[in-house]
Design a protein around this motif. Structure first.
Motif, PDB file in Angstrom:
ATOM      1  N   MET A  42       0.909  -1.301   0.192  1.00 14.88           N
ATOM      2  CA  MET A  42      -0.013   0.061   0.039  1.00 14.88           C
ATOM      3  C   MET A  42       0.893   1.204  -0.004  1.00 14.88           C
ATOM      4  SD  MET A  42      -3.140  -0.856  -0.118  1.00 14.88           S
ATOM      5  CE  MET A  42      -4.296  -2.252   0.108  1.00 14.88           C
ATOM      6  N   ASP A  43       1.814   1.254   0.643  1.00 12.94           N
ATOM      7  CA  ASP A  43       2.916   2.409   0.803  1.00 12.94           C
ATOM      8  C   ASP A  43       3.419   2.626  -0.813  1.00 12.94           C
ATOM      9  OD1 ASP A  43       4.698   0.139   0.938  1.00 12.94           O
ATOM     10  OD2 ASP A  43       6.076   1.364   1.697  1.00 12.94           O
ATOM     11  N   ARG A  44       3.697   1.935  -1.767  1.00 14.94           N
ATOM     12  CA  ARG A  44       3.904   1.915  -2.822  1.00 14.94           C
ATOM     13  C   ARG A  44       3.137   2.324  -3.955  1.00 14.94           C
ATOM     14  NH1 ARG A  44       8.867   0.757  -4.381  1.00 14.94           N
ATOM     15  NH2 ARG A  44       8.265  -0.226  -6.467  1.00 14.94           N
ATOM     16  N   LEU A  56      -4.139  -6.803   7.522  1.00 18.90           N
ATOM     17  CA  LEU A  56      -4.148  -8.065   8.290  1.00 18.90           C
ATOM     18  C   LEU A  56      -4.258  -7.633  10.009  1.00 18.90           C
ATOM     19  CD1 LEU A  56      -1.302 -10.007   6.608  1.00 18.90           C
ATOM     20  CD2 LEU A  56      -3.641 -10.403   6.414  1.00 18.90           C
ATOM     21  N   CYS A  57      -3.809  -6.364  10.345  1.00 18.95           N
ATOM     22  CA  CYS A  57      -3.892  -6.121  11.698  1.00 18.95           C
ATOM     23  C   CYS A  57      -4.614  -4.549  11.809  1.00 18.95           C
ATOM     24  CB  CYS A  57      -2.610  -5.776  12.254  1.00 18.95           C
ATOM     25  SG  CYS A  57      -1.492  -4.498  11.650  1.00 18.95           S
ATOM     26  N   GLY A  58      -4.707  -3.872  10.811  1.00 20.63           N
ATOM     27  CA  GLY A  58      -5.476  -2.543  11.051  1.00 20.63           C
ATOM     28  C   GLY A  58      -4.800  -1.464  11.790  1.00 20.63           C
ATOM     29  N   GLN A  59      -3.401  -1.790  11.990  1.00 18.30           N
ATOM     30  CA  GLN A  59      -2.840  -0.795  13.181  1.00 18.30           C
ATOM     31  C   GLN A  59      -1.945   0.302  12.161  1.00 18.30           C
ATOM     32  OE1 GLN A  59      -1.124  -3.410  15.877  1.00 18.30           O
ATOM     33  NE2 GLN A  59      -2.824  -4.311  16.749  1.00 18.30           N
ATOM     34  N   GLN A  60      -1.037  -0.220  11.302  1.00 20.90           N
ATOM     35  CA  GLN A  60       0.139   0.613  10.996  1.00 20.90           C
ATOM     36  C   GLN A  60      -0.096   0.610   9.499  1.00 20.90           C
ATOM     37  OE1 GLN A  60       3.828  -0.609  12.348  1.00 20.90           O
ATOM     38  NE2 GLN A  60       3.532   0.050  14.351  1.00 20.90           N
ATOM     39  N   GLU A  61       0.598   1.693   9.050  1.00 22.83           N
ATOM     40  CA  GLU A  61       0.796   1.620   7.660  1.00 22.83           C
ATOM     41  C   GLU A  61       1.479   0.383   6.846  1.00 22.83           C
ATOM     42  OE1 GLU A  61       3.292   4.236   4.255  1.00 22.83           O
ATOM     43  OE2 GLU A  61       1.790   5.455   5.354  1.00 22.83           O
ATOM     44  N   GLU A  62       0.750   0.061   5.851  1.00 18.23           N
ATOM     45  CA  GLU A  62       1.392  -1.423   5.115  1.00 18.23           C
ATOM     46  C   GLU A  62       2.705  -0.893   4.363  1.00 18.23           C
ATOM     47  OE1 GLU A  62      -0.922  -4.488   3.173  1.00 18.23           O
ATOM     48  OE2 GLU A  62       0.022  -3.388   1.456  1.00 18.23           O
ATOM     49  N   ASN A  63       3.755  -1.568   4.731  1.00 16.89           N
ATOM     50  CA  ASN A  63       4.978  -1.677   3.917  1.00 16.89           C
ATOM     51  C   ASN A  63       5.822  -3.190   4.019  1.00 16.89           C
ATOM     52  OD1 ASN A  63       6.541  -1.643   6.464  1.00 16.89           O
ATOM     53  ND2 ASN A  63       6.424   0.614   6.429  1.00 16.89           N
ATOM     54  N   ILE A  64       6.699  -3.147   3.448  1.00 18.76           N
ATOM     55  CA  ILE A  64       7.307  -4.569   3.400  1.00 18.76           C
ATOM     56  C   ILE A  64       7.644  -5.090   4.538  1.00 18.76           C
ATOM     57  CG2 ILE A  64       9.069  -5.948   2.663  1.00 18.76           C
ATOM     58  CD1 ILE A  64       8.963  -5.085  -0.186  1.00 18.76           C
ATOM     59  N   SER A  65       8.326  -4.015   5.314  1.00 21.76           N
ATOM     60  CA  SER A  65       8.773  -4.441   6.921  1.00 21.76           C
ATOM     61  C   SER A  65       7.558  -4.656   7.825  1.00 21.76           C
ATOM     62  CB  SER A  65       9.591  -3.252   7.360  1.00 21.76           C
ATOM     63  OG  SER A  65      10.181  -3.346   8.800  1.00 21.76           O
ATOM     64  N   HIS A  66       6.579  -3.899   7.649  1.00 24.59           N
ATOM     65  CA  HIS A  66       5.416  -4.065   8.690  1.00 24.59           C
ATOM     66  C   HIS A  66       4.757  -5.453   8.175  1.00 24.59           C
ATOM     67  CE1 HIS A  66       1.922  -3.757  11.045  1.00 24.59           C
ATOM     68  NE2 HIS A  66       1.445  -3.925  10.188  1.00 24.59           N
ATOM     69  N   LYS A 128       0.216 -14.260  -0.106  1.00 20.08           N
ATOM     70  CA  LYS A 128      -1.042 -14.610  -0.659  1.00 20.08           C
ATOM     71  C   LYS A 128      -2.121 -14.467   0.182  1.00 20.08           C
ATOM     72  CE  LYS A 128      -1.262 -18.068  -3.413  1.00 20.08           C
ATOM     73  NZ  LYS A 128      -1.598 -17.942  -4.771  1.00 20.08           N
ATOM     74  N   CYS A 129      -1.918 -14.474   1.432  1.00 18.73           N
ATOM     75  CA  CYS A 129      -2.871 -14.430   2.572  1.00 18.73           C
ATOM     76  C   CYS A 129      -3.333 -12.919   2.605  1.00 18.73           C
ATOM     77  CB  CYS A 129      -2.175 -14.790   4.007  1.00 18.73           C
ATOM     78  SG  CYS A 129      -3.308 -14.509   5.383  1.00 18.73           S
ATOM     79  N   ARG A 130      -2.153 -12.177   2.578  1.00 19.76           N
ATOM     80  CA  ARG A 130      -2.228 -10.562   2.385  1.00 19.76           C
ATOM     81  C   ARG A 130      -3.256 -10.373   1.039  1.00 19.76           C
ATOM     82  NH1 ARG A 130      -1.628  -6.704  -1.824  1.00 19.76           N
ATOM     83  NH2 ARG A 130      -1.461  -4.551  -0.820  1.00 19.76           N
ATOM     84  N   ASN A 131      -2.969 -10.856   0.077  1.00 23.05           N
ATOM     85  CA  ASN A 131      -3.913 -10.545  -1.111  1.00 23.05           C
ATOM     86  C   ASN A 131      -5.204 -11.245  -0.843  1.00 23.05           C
ATOM     87  OD1 ASN A 131      -1.917  -9.250  -2.324  1.00 23.05           O
ATOM     88  ND2 ASN A 131      -0.978 -10.814  -3.458  1.00 23.05           N
ATOM     89  N   ARG A 132      -5.496 -12.110  -0.654  1.00 24.38           N
ATOM     90  CA  ARG A 132      -6.809 -12.559  -0.049  1.00 24.38           C
ATOM     91  C   ARG A 132      -7.626 -11.730   0.648  1.00 24.38           C
ATOM     92  NH1 ARG A 132      -5.095 -18.479   0.874  1.00 24.38           N
ATOM     93  NH2 ARG A 132      -4.750 -19.329  -1.075  1.00 24.38           N
TER      94      ARG A 132
END
Length: 135
Positions: A42-44, A56-66, A128-132
């Motif tokens: 999402m950050d990209r 997946l958690c709804g807490q922080q901005e999505e990036n690869i590290s998170h 894949k889980c994230r994409n679902r």
């Protein structure tokens, strides 16, 4: 002296793990994209005007590290995988993991290959889980 590649550049430390002939090609290609920070998290995607929070958690901005390491959902999965595969070190980033994974798994035994495959497969299936969830 660093080993030269066929393109005239220096080989990367991670290339032997990422392009492992024992792995399915989809794992290799995915890890290559992840190492180069080219996954469409999402950050990209600023041009799409989407909610940037981790789905997946709804807490922080999505990036690869998170997404792969700091998210509480994926951290729990990594803990289980590390215990199951017998990996002792904490997994915090893709680059650091690709540095210490060969050091911890010296040799060419099937167990060393299996641990590297566990790392690659976990990354791939977390994506894949994230994409679902997203789609």
């Amino acid at each position: 002296m660093p080993r030269k590649t066929c393109f005239g550049g220096h080989s990367k430390i991670w290339s032997r793990i990422v392009w492992n002939p024992s792995f399915p090609l989809k794992f290799c290609f995915f890890m290559w994209l992840a190492v180069l920070d080219r996954l469409p998290t999402m950050d990209r995607l600023p041009f799409l005007d989407l909610d940037k929070t981790c789905k997946l958690c709804g807490q922080q901005e999505e990036n690869i590290s998170h997404l792969f390491f700091a998210c509480p959902f994926t951290a729990g999965i990594w803990k289980s995988i590390r215990e199951w595969a017998g990996l002792k070190r904490e997994i915090s980033t893709i680059q650091s993991s690709l540095k210490w994974l060969p050091k911890e798994n010296r040799g060419t035994s099937w167990m060393c290959t299996w641990r590297k495959l566990c790392f690659a497969a976990t990354l791939y299936y977390l994506w894949k889980c994230r994409n679902r969830v997203v789609f």
